[in-house]
Design an enzyme around this catalytic site. Structure first.
Site, PDB file in Angstrom:
ATOM      1  N   ASP A   8      -2.002   9.402 -10.885  1.00  0.00           N
ATOM      2  CA  ASP A   8      -1.992   8.280 -11.833  1.00  0.00           C
ATOM      3  C   ASP A   8      -0.574   7.966 -12.290  1.00  0.00           C
ATOM      4  OD1 ASP A   8      -4.702   8.082 -11.639  1.00  0.00           O
ATOM      5  OD2 ASP A   8      -5.136   9.093 -13.541  1.00  0.00           O
ATOM      6  N   GLU A  31      -4.770   2.419  -4.302  1.00  0.00           N
ATOM      7  CA  GLU A  31      -3.305   2.490  -4.199  1.00  0.00           C
ATOM      8  C   GLU A  31      -2.728   1.210  -3.594  1.00  0.00           C
ATOM      9  OE1 GLU A  31      -4.895   4.499  -0.418  1.00  0.00           O
ATOM     10  OE2 GLU A  31      -5.467   4.328  -2.511  1.00  0.00           O
ATOM     11  N   HIS A  51      -5.179  14.374  -9.337  1.00  0.00           N
ATOM     12  CA  HIS A  51      -5.351  12.948  -9.632  1.00  0.00           C
ATOM     13  C   HIS A  51      -4.535  12.510 -10.850  1.00  0.00           C
ATOM     14  CE1 HIS A  51      -8.483  11.952  -6.686  1.00  0.00           C
ATOM     15  NE2 HIS A  51      -8.903  13.196  -6.859  1.00  0.00           N
ATOM     16  N   ASP A 110       0.843  -1.182   0.000  1.00  0.00           N
ATOM     17  CA  ASP A 110       0.000   0.000   0.000  1.00  0.00           C
ATOM     18  C   ASP A 110       0.888   1.245   0.000  1.00  0.00           C
ATOM     19  OD1 ASP A 110      -3.074   0.726   0.576  1.00  0.00           O
ATOM     20  OD2 ASP A 110      -1.789   2.200   1.559  1.00  0.00           O
TER      21      ASP A 110
END
Length: 363
Positions: free
Chosen positions: A248, A274, A244, A231
């Site tokens: 990405d 994620e 965002h 994570d």
């Protein structure tokens, strides 16, 4: 005549449809293995020979569509397949009968194959290329009818041109339609199995791989297996601060690093926003620890460059679960890996937490 035309169209469409069923996406590969090129060229040539046996009667003369497989092979198969097909057609014609017409056939088939290949290589509309190739073939046939057979009947030449265009364009349409169908099928398969952003396995496919691995493990109890959950730490803050789109880029870069720093036999998936997972079959406990630590370091030590030029350092927390090969509770592996991931995050992040199985192993 219409009956004969229908028979020829049926033969052409059936052969090309079966070819696409056998070779699938390889049917349209010009740069293919030598064996496949030879096979496809020979099959196309045999199709041309078969069409000679189903000639269309047009008054006192007979016409056939042997040139159509040559044109289509040049269009889709490339130079090697085209000339293999031409050679098969020529040999087939010589086996039927050796005379002046059969030797003229050698010239005409060679010329049609060469012209069709050169046209196919041009960067123009596909339909225009097909029309040009068929037209050149028709012109050659008309010249041979007049000079060799001395057939000057206007109706015969018109019938031949019409039949030739219908057969060529109809088969071209069928192949193009099937091609698009295969492309869409492959696209849907890819979208069903892979994450659109990172190219890794998506959650659905990773769960399927995991299920298959569990089934194999139950059949082979000594089969070792490890699972890593990863994570990205504080990923939400990256999205909040940079947007965002930049987030990405981070996800794609993490996916790339996971691929580069795991074994080719491992399975990698993006199973959440994620969150990533790595399944390591046939992996010892020591090797699992090494891979997990290597992944953590490769993520933490190397900056990620965003599209706006900014470089950022990120870290990741990893939870590992290891099965020795003797446990019957193999399906508990994801639960254990998730618990270990939670421990790694609770203990300060940017670290690897291993299951109790690993700690027991080193006692």
């Amino acid at each position: 005549m219409l009956r004969d035309l229908f028979i020829n169209l049926t033969i052409l469409v059936t052969f090309h449809y079966l070819l696409m069923l056998v070779f699938k996406e390889n049917f349209l590969k010009k740069e293919d293995t030598l064996l496949r090129q030879v096979c496809k060229g020979m099959i196309s040539g045999l199709l041309g020979v078969l069409l000679m046996f189903f000639s269309i009667k047009a008054g006192p003369a007979i016409i056939d569509l042997r040139h159509i497989p040559l044109i289509l092979t040049a269009f889709y198969g490339g130079i090697a397949q085209t000339f293999i097909a031409a050679c098969v057609v020529i040999i087939g014609r010589l086996l039927i009968e050796v005379n002046v017409a059969s030797f003229i056939n050698i010239f005409s088939m060679t010329f049609i194959a060469t012209a069709s290949f050169l046209i196919a290589e041009r960067h123009i509309n596909h339909v225009v290329k097909m029309l040009l190739s068929i037209t050149i073939s028709n012109v050659i046939a008309t010249i041979l009818f007049i000079t060799v057979v001395h057939e000057t009947t206007f109706e015969l030449h018109v019938a031949y041109w019409i039949f030739s265009y219908i057969a060529g364009l109809f088969n071209f349409y069928v192949i193009e339609h099937q091609t698009k169908a295969y492309q869409l099928l492959n696209l849907y398969k890819s979208q069903a199995h892979y994450d659109f952003l990172t190219g890794l396995l998506n959650k659905r496919k990773f769960d399927e791989v995991l299920s298959d691995a569990f089934a194999l493990k139950l059949k082979q109890p000594l089969h070792q297996m490890s699972l890593i959950y990863l994570d990205i730490d504080y990923f939400k803050s990256i999205n909040d601060q940079y947007g965002h789109h930049e987030g990405d880029i981070v996800l794609k870069e993490i996916g790339t690093r996971l691929i580069k720093n795991t074994r080719s036999s491992d399975y990698i998936g993006r199973i959440g926003g994620e969150e990533f997972a790595v399944l390591l079959p046939n992996c010892s406990v020591e090797k699992t620890w090494q891979i997990a630590e290597r992944l953590r370091r490769k993520i933490a030590d190397q900056p990620i460059y965003l599209q706006n030029g900014t470089s950022i350092h990120i870290t990741a927390s990893l939870g590992c679960a290891y099965d020795t090969g003797a446990s019957e509770n193999i399906k508990q592996l994801p639960i254990i890996a998730d618990q270990e991931l939670y421990k790694a995050k609770q203990s300060g992040r940017n670290q690897v937490s291993f299951s109790k199985r690993k700690r027991d192993h080193f006692r």
